[in-house]
Design an enzyme around this catalytic site. Structure first.
Site, PDB file in Angstrom:
ATOM      1  N   GLU A 184      50.174  46.893  30.782  1.00  0.00           N
ATOM      2  CA  GLU A 184      51.206  46.067  30.766  1.00  0.00           C
ATOM      3  C   GLU A 184      52.632  45.964  29.900  1.00  0.00           C
ATOM      4  OE1 GLU A 184      51.212  45.156  34.064  1.00  0.00           O
ATOM      5  OE2 GLU A 184      49.197  44.609  34.740  1.00  0.00           O
TER       6      GLU A 184
ATOM      7  N   HIS B 102      50.076  37.035  29.721  1.00  0.00           N
ATOM      8  CA  HIS B 102      49.729  37.563  31.080  1.00  0.00           C
ATOM      9  C   HIS B 102      48.080  37.212  31.164  1.00  0.00           C
ATOM     10  CE1 HIS B 102      47.901  39.395  34.850  1.00  0.00           C
ATOM     11  NE2 HIS B 102      47.734  40.270  34.336  1.00  0.00           N
TER      12      HIS B 102
ATOM     13  N   HIS C 295      44.631  35.647  34.007  1.00  0.00           N
ATOM     14  CA  HIS C 295      43.934  35.579  35.283  1.00  0.00           C
ATOM     15  C   HIS C 295      43.459  34.181  35.545  1.00  0.00           C
ATOM     16  CE1 HIS C 295      43.090  40.249  34.937  1.00  0.00           C
ATOM     17  NE2 HIS C 295      44.676  40.244  35.188  1.00  0.00           N
TER      18      HIS C 295
ATOM     19  N   HIS D 179      46.736  38.486  41.406  1.00  0.00           N
ATOM     20  CA  HIS D 179      46.464  39.172  40.252  1.00  0.00           C
ATOM     21  C   HIS D 179      46.437  38.096  38.973  1.00  0.00           C
ATOM     22  CE1 HIS D 179      47.849  42.730  37.293  1.00  0.00           C
ATOM     23  NE2 HIS D 179      46.820  41.882  36.828  1.00  0.00           N
TER      24      HIS D 179
HETATM   25  P1  13P Z   1      45.133  45.947  29.597  1.00  0.00           P
HETATM   26  O1  13P Z   1      43.765  45.796  29.184  1.00  0.00           O
HETATM   27  O2  13P Z   1      45.698  47.201  29.757  1.00  0.00           O
HETATM   28  O3  13P Z   1      45.887  44.853  28.818  1.00  0.00           O
HETATM   29  O4  13P Z   1      45.076  45.419  31.393  1.00  0.00           O
HETATM   30  C1  13P Z   1      44.461  44.127  31.525  1.00  0.00           C
HETATM   31  C2  13P Z   1      45.190  43.323  32.785  1.00  0.00           C
HETATM   32  O5  13P Z   1      45.267  42.379  33.088  1.00  0.00           O
HETATM   33  C3  13P Z   1      46.234  44.257  33.450  1.00  0.00           C
HETATM   34  O6  13P Z   1      46.921  43.753  34.261  1.00  0.00           O
HETATM   35 ZN    ZN Z   2      46.129  41.666  34.741  1.00  0.00          ZN
END
Ligand code: 13P
Ligand code: ZN
Length: 269
Positions: A119, A142, A144, A214
């Site tokens: 990202e 970022h 989840h 996401h």
């Molecule tokens: P990375 O392992 O490349 O950081 O990706 C994790 C992710 O949440 C992608 O949206």
């Molecule tokens: Zn992600």
């Protein structure tokens, strides 16, 4: 093994704080496998010796050109690396990169050639904009969060500020500590420039945005500050879902009660 952090307390402190946040993401159940990523602008924390360090990777393209990032340094979670591992060993599950003079590529300088997160375009586009605006914000996160992502599967929540209003109304602190609310970025391929562009647009008005189906993406003074905003939103989402699970629609605070909060806490909205 020698680390770039050795003998550099400010840099070490920032990376350790980031690792602490990575642990919280995992403990919250928001960071399955390699889920989520963090980048921190550490340009102000690197000395002349660091600036002279030779690259330990090939030159890698960012995918976009970001003129305001020339010569900047970032600590980045490694792609495919786990938050729970980064929490214990931040320099083995992340690395420090230098943006090159073409502003479109970077090299890794320490400690190991761990490739930064997929990202990276979203993270760096946001950092570039923060610099252009003279913002003191240095971190982007970022992750989840389960309940927030679940809520993004309901199209009726995705209108402008529908979720913001609902989440603010669940508990007074959410409005106080996430005063700009939650922006919405419609579904886009993870890691894509399209996702980066939409994130950048939406973060003009918000500190935290939802990536539909996401996760969320937040900016803050540091990783802890960005985490806190996601955490209060997530708390509200949990209260909402808990009420629904008990079989009733939560009433939510009234408009008058929310207005009263804005006045008492001197909030922008
Ligand atoms: P990375 O392992 O490349 O950081 O990706 C994790 C992710 O949440 C992608 O949206
Ligand atoms: Zn992600």
């Amino acid at each position: 093994m020698k680390s770039i952090l050795d003998g550099r307390p400010p840099l070490q402190c920032e990376v350790e704080k980031t690792a602490e946040v990575a642990g919280y993401l995992w403990q919250n159940g928001w960071a399955e496998r390699n889920g989520g990523n963090i980048t921190v602008n550490v340009t102000d924390l690197v000395d002349e010796e660091v600036r002279r360090l030779p690259p330990i990777s090939d030159v890698k393209p960012i995918g976009i050109t970001l003129p305001s990032l020339r010569g900047c340094y970032f600590y980045c979670k490694g792609t495919g690396k786990r938050m729970r591992d980064l929490a214990r060993q931040p320099m083995q599950n992340g690395s420090i990169i230098r943006i090159l003079d073409d502003c479109a590529s970077y090299v890794i300088i320490a400690d190991q050639a761990v490739m930064p997160t997929s990202e990276l375009p979203s993270h760096l586009a946001v950092h570039a904009r923060l610099i252009e605006k003279g913002s003191p914000y240095k971190a982007t996160v970022h992750t989840h969060p389960i309940e927030l992502v679940a809520m993004s599967h309901n199209p009726s929540f995705l209108g402008k500020d529908v979720l913001t209003r609902l989440l603010w109304s669940m508990i007074p602190e959410t409005k106080a500590f996430c005063p700009l609310g939650l922006g919405i970025v419609r579904y886009a391929l993870p890691g894509s420039n399209g996702l980066a562009e939409a994130t950048l647009r939406e973060l003009e008005d918000y500190d935290v945005v939802m990536w539909e189906k996401h996760g969320v993406f937040a900016k803050g003074m540091d990783a802890m500050d960005a985490f806190d905003q996601i955490d209060v939103l997530s708390k509200s989402a949990k209260i909402y879902q808990s009420a629904k699970a008990m079989g009733f629609e939560p009433e939510g605070m009234s408009d008058a009660q929310m207005k009263e909060m804005s006045v008492a806490f001197n909030l922008p909205r």
